[in-house]
Design a protein around this motif. Structure first.
Motif, short mmCIF file in Angstrom:
data_model
loop_
_atom_site.label_atom_id
_atom_site.label_comp_id
_atom_site.label_asym_id
_atom_site.label_seq_id
_atom_site.Cartn_x
_atom_site.Cartn_y
_atom_site.Cartn_z
N VAL A 244 0.84 -1.21 0.00
CA VAL A 244 0.00 0.00 0.00
C VAL A 244 0.88 1.26 0.00
CG1 VAL A 244 -1.61 1.32 1.44
CG2 VAL A 244 -1.96 -1.12 1.10
N LEU A 245 1.90 1.26 0.85
CA LEU A 245 2.78 2.43 0.93
C LEU A 245 3.45 2.71 -0.42
CD1 LEU A 245 4.41 1.77 4.40
CD2 LEU A 245 2.74 3.52 3.85
N LYS A 246 3.89 1.65 -1.07
CA LYS A 246 4.54 1.84 -2.37
C LYS A 246 3.56 2.42 -3.39
CE LYS A 246 7.92 -1.82 -1.79
NZ LYS A 246 8.27 -3.18 -2.15
N LEU A 247 2.35 1.87 -3.41
CA LEU A 247 1.35 2.41 -4.34
C LEU A 247 1.08 3.88 -4.07
CD1 LEU A 247 -1.54 -0.17 -4.78
CD2 LEU A 247 0.01 0.69 -6.51
N SER A 248 1.02 4.23 -2.78
CA SER A 248 0.74 5.63 -2.43
C SER A 248 1.84 6.53 -2.95
CB SER A 248 0.58 5.79 -0.91
OG SER A 248 1.85 5.81 -0.28
N ALA A 249 3.07 6.01 -3.00
CA ALA A 249 4.18 6.82 -3.49
C ALA A 249 4.12 6.98 -5.01
CB ALA A 249 5.51 6.18 -3.08
N TRP A 250 3.90 5.86 -5.69
CA TRP A 250 3.87 5.95 -7.16
C TRP A 250 2.73 6.83 -7.65
CZ3 TRP A 250 8.14 4.84 -9.40
CH2 TRP A 250 8.97 3.84 -8.89
N ALA A 251 1.60 6.76 -6.94
CA ALA A 251 0.42 7.48 -7.43
C ALA A 251 0.14 8.75 -6.62
CB ALA A 251 -0.78 6.54 -7.37
N ALA A 252 1.14 9.22 -5.86
CA ALA A 252 0.90 10.31 -4.89
C ALA A 252 0.16 11.52 -5.48
CB ALA A 252 2.23 10.75 -4.28
N ARG A 253 0.64 12.01 -6.60
CA ARG A 253 0.04 13.25 -7.14
C ARG A 253 -1.38 13.00 -7.64
NH1 ARG A 253 5.41 15.49 -9.03
NH2 ARG A 253 5.75 17.04 -7.39
N GLU A 254 -1.55 11.89 -8.36
CA GLU A 254 -2.86 11.61 -8.96
C GLU A 254 -3.90 11.31 -7.86
OE1 GLU A 254 0.00 10.41 -9.90
OE2 GLU A 254 0.22 10.80 -12.06
N LEU A 255 -3.48 10.64 -6.79
CA LEU A 255 -4.45 10.32 -5.74
C LEU A 255 -4.87 11.58 -4.99
CD1 LEU A 255 -3.14 6.88 -4.41
CD2 LEU A 255 -4.80 7.37 -6.22
N LYS A 256 -3.99 12.56 -4.97
CA LYS A 256 -4.37 13.85 -4.37
C LYS A 256 -5.46 14.52 -5.22
CE LYS A 256 -2.59 18.26 -2.80
NZ LYS A 256 -1.60 19.30 -3.06
N THR A 257 -5.30 14.44 -6.53
CA THR A 257 -6.28 15.13 -7.40
C THR A 257 -7.68 14.51 -7.29
OG1 THR A 257 -5.78 13.79 -9.33
CG2 THR A 257 -4.52 15.82 -9.13
N VAL A 258 -7.75 13.22 -6.90
CA VAL A 258 -9.09 12.63 -6.74
C VAL A 258 -9.52 12.65 -5.25
CG1 VAL A 258 -8.98 11.20 -8.82
CG2 VAL A 258 -8.18 10.23 -6.66
N HIS A 259 -8.82 13.49 -4.47
CA HIS A 259 -9.14 13.69 -3.04
C HIS A 259 -9.14 12.37 -2.26
CE1 HIS A 259 -10.00 17.72 -4.31
NE2 HIS A 259 -10.84 17.24 -5.21
N TYR A 260 -8.28 11.47 -2.66
CA TYR A 260 -8.08 10.20 -1.96
C TYR A 260 -9.33 9.32 -1.94
CZ TYR A 260 -3.96 12.78 -0.94
OH TYR A 260 -2.83 13.51 -1.11
N LYS A 261 -10.15 9.50 -2.96
CA LYS A 261 -11.33 8.61 -3.12
C LYS A 261 -11.16 7.87 -4.44
CE LYS A 261 -14.43 11.23 -0.23
NZ LYS A 261 -13.47 12.18 0.31
N PHE A 262 -10.84 6.59 -4.33
CA PHE A 262 -10.54 5.83 -5.54
C PHE A 262 -10.76 4.33 -5.25
CE2 PHE A 262 -6.82 6.74 -2.99
CZ PHE A 262 -6.26 5.49 -2.78
N PRO A 263 -10.97 3.53 -6.30
CA PRO A 263 -11.12 2.08 -6.09
C PRO A 263 -9.78 1.38 -5.90
CG PRO A 263 -11.51 2.63 -8.39
CD PRO A 263 -11.19 3.93 -7.70
N VAL A 264 -9.78 0.39 -5.01
CA VAL A 264 -8.58 -0.43 -4.76
C VAL A 264 -8.98 -1.88 -4.99
CG1 VAL A 264 -6.88 -1.14 -3.03
CG2 VAL A 264 -7.90 1.14 -2.89
N PHE A 265 -8.22 -2.59 -5.78
CA PHE A 265 -8.51 -4.01 -6.03
C PHE A 265 -7.41 -4.85 -5.41
CE2 PHE A 265 -10.48 -1.57 -9.40
CZ PHE A 265 -11.78 -2.08 -9.40
N VAL A 266 -7.81 -5.85 -4.63
CA VAL A 266 -6.81 -6.69 -3.97
C VAL A 266 -6.94 -8.14 -4.43
CG1 VAL A 266 -5.90 -7.50 -1.75
CG2 VAL A 266 -6.82 -5.19 -1.92
N ASN A 267 -5.81 -8.71 -4.79
CA ASN A 267 -5.71 -10.15 -5.05
C ASN A 267 -5.06 -10.73 -3.79
OD1 ASN A 267 -4.69 -12.68 -5.69
ND2 ASN A 267 -4.05 -12.12 -7.75
N PHE A 268 -5.90 -11.31 -2.91
CA PHE A 268 -5.42 -11.67 -1.57
C PHE A 268 -4.37 -12.77 -1.57
CE2 PHE A 268 -9.51 -9.68 -0.53
CZ PHE A 268 -9.07 -8.79 0.43
N LEU A 269 -4.36 -13.59 -2.60
CA LEU A 269 -3.37 -14.67 -2.64
C LEU A 269 -2.19 -14.33 -3.55
CD1 LEU A 269 -5.98 -17.49 -2.64
CD2 LEU A 269 -4.18 -17.27 -0.93
#
Ligand SMILES: Cc1cc2nc3c(=O)[nH]c(=O)nc-3n(C[C@H](O)[C@H](O)[C@H](O)COP(=O)(O)OP(=O)(O)OC[C@H]3O[C@@H](n4cnc5c(N)ncnc54)[C@H](O)[C@@H]3O)c2cc1C
Length: 422
Positions: A244-269
């Motif tokens: 999660v932390l790595k994703l937040s870094a790669w997408a930092a600017r773009e996630l700010k522009t969507v006010h931190y409201k976005f879909p997250v998909f997890v492949n648990f295995l």
């Protein structure tokens, strides 16, 4: 000569020490030049102290500079040259020469053998003293002026210092950006990086503390999507862990522009869809007469599995009451799909207590990365997090501070010395 460095953090400290060392290499003794390290707080190195959960993740065990650079969402290209001058292996050597041994953990992070950030601080304090660096605490620099070729810095109560060279190493402190702007620099858009995702979802509600060794996780905005894999942790507020932390870094600017409201998909295995389906079918075959919820799928905890099946009950109400051999083909497909691509929606972001950094800072095209000198104002140098450079978690942010501090210190000495000669 009098040299000034603003910021008694990782980058400023490293710059001050390399500055003195370079001056000595040039045959100048400590009496000839003063090095002033200004710090607005009552003590320096405060982030070093709390870093890595109090253990200080000093750098990362990756001594190939090209591969090392891949860990910087911003600064990847700019740091290639600097790492040829001073890279992770040099950091290890630098501390080793000063009696601090670093150890590697299985994920490549490097810490002092003592597991205490105080070891790093003690080492720096000893070196600062030995090298006669004047560490000035409670010195908040309010303004900087360039009076070619020197600088005048002003503190509270009108106190001023005239400096022959200046390094700005103020981290993500807003005052540093203000000082840089006043000297002609521009600041790229700021946004938090290394944060966790706030999610309110029934699947996470009672599972705080549950961790997964290797998930695949994807976030999406209208413009693009990002994927990462690695450990995931369920917290009281949502999702954390290094993926999660790595994703937040790669997408930092773009996630700010969507006010931190976005879909997250997890492949648990963290497996391909067909492997998950096969795992599930085998699991059912091996436990035909067991209730679906009783035995978790290999790789998942019992608590998670029970809650997960319970959550799926909103679409398949009878699922949790079924025996394994009663699970229909349609249900197998549904369970597989959900394990492979479970959708959450974030409601905001949360700063991780262990590490966070600022994305954005001094525009990199205004810096000469061979020397860390400003292209806008001669005699002005930059180092550390003040730059528009930030890494993912794992020791990369400190390495940026050590490397750019080292180069800035060295080149400020060279610049001023050459000037004095000419
Ligand atoms: C909780 C936490 C844990 C972390 N753990 C790690 C880790 O384990 N590994 C890793 O690689 N990274 C880690 N980081 C990131 C890392 O700490 C920073 O990237 C790094 O400290 C940046 O160094 P710096 O010297 O550029 O800035 P800083 O360390 O922020 O130092 C800047 C200094 O300048 C001073 N200053 C600012 N403005 C002025 C002014 N106007 N006048 C005088 N002084 C001023 C500040 O008070 C501060 O002391 C962590 C960050 C946090 C918040």
């Amino acid at each position: 000569m009098i040299f000034g460095i603003i910021g008694h953090g990782a980058a400023g400290t490293f710059a001050a020490l390399r500055l003195r060392e370079t001056l000595e290499e040039m045959g100048r003794n400590a009496q000839q030049d003063r090095i002033l390290l200004f710090e607005k707080a009552s003590q320096g190195l405060r982030k070093v102290k709390i870093s890595g959960g109090g253990r200080c993740n000093v750098t990362h065990h990756q001594f190939d500079s090209t591969l090392f650079c891949k860990n910087y969402p911003r600064g990847n290209r700019e740091l290639r040259g600097p790492f040829h001058q001073f890279q992770a292996q040099d950091t290890v050597e630098w501390f080793h020469q000063r009696g601090v041994k670093l150890k590697v953990e299985s994920d490549g992070r490097m810490f002092p053998e003592t597991n205490s950030s105080q070891t790093i601080i003690d080492c720096f304090n000893k070196e600062l003293q030995k090298n006669q660096i004047e560490v000035l605490h409670h010195k908040n620099i309010l303004t900087c002026e360039y009076n070619n070729p020197s600088f005048k810095v002003t503190l509270g109560k009108g106190e001023t210092f005239s400096l022959d060279g200046l390094i700005l190493a103020t981290g993500s402190d807003r005052s540093g950006y203000f000082l840089a702007k006043s000297l002609g620099h521009s600041i790229s858009e700021l946004a938090p990086s290394l944060f966790t995702f706030k999610i309110g979802h029934p699947l996470l509600k009672d599972l705080a503390g549950t961790s997964f060794e290797k998930v695949k996780i994807e976030v999406q905005t209208e413009k693009r999507k990002w994927q990462e894999e690695g450990p995931l942790l369920i917290t009281h507020w949502g999702l954390s862990g290094s993926a999660v932390l790595k994703l937040s870094a790669w997408a930092a600017r773009e996630l700010k522009t969507v006010h931190y409201k976005f879909p997250v998909f997890v492949n648990f295995l963290g497996l391909p869809r067909e492997n998950i389906e096969k795992l599930l079918i085998d699991h059912i075959k091996q436990n035909p007469k067991k209730l679906v919820t009783t035995i978790p799928l290999p790789g998942l905890t019992k608590n998670f599995w029970q809650t997960f099946i319970g959550v799926l009950a909103s679409d398949y109400p009878k699922l949790s009451e079924k025996m394994m051999n009663e699970v229909s083909k349609k249900e197998i497909t549904y369970i597989t799909d959900q394990l492979f691509h479970f959708k959450f929606t974030t409601t905001g972001h949360h700063r991780f207590k262990e590490e966070f950094v600022e994305c954005g800072g001094i525009t990199t095209k205004e810096i000469n990365f061979k020397t860390m000198e400003s292209r806008v104002c001669q005699g002005l140098f930059f180092a550390g997090e003040i730059l528009d450079i930030d890494g993912i978690t794992g020791g990369f942010n400190f390495q940026n501070a050590w490397t750019t501090g080292f180069i800035a210190g060295e080149n400020m000495a060279k610049l001023c010395f050459n000037e004095e000669e000419s």
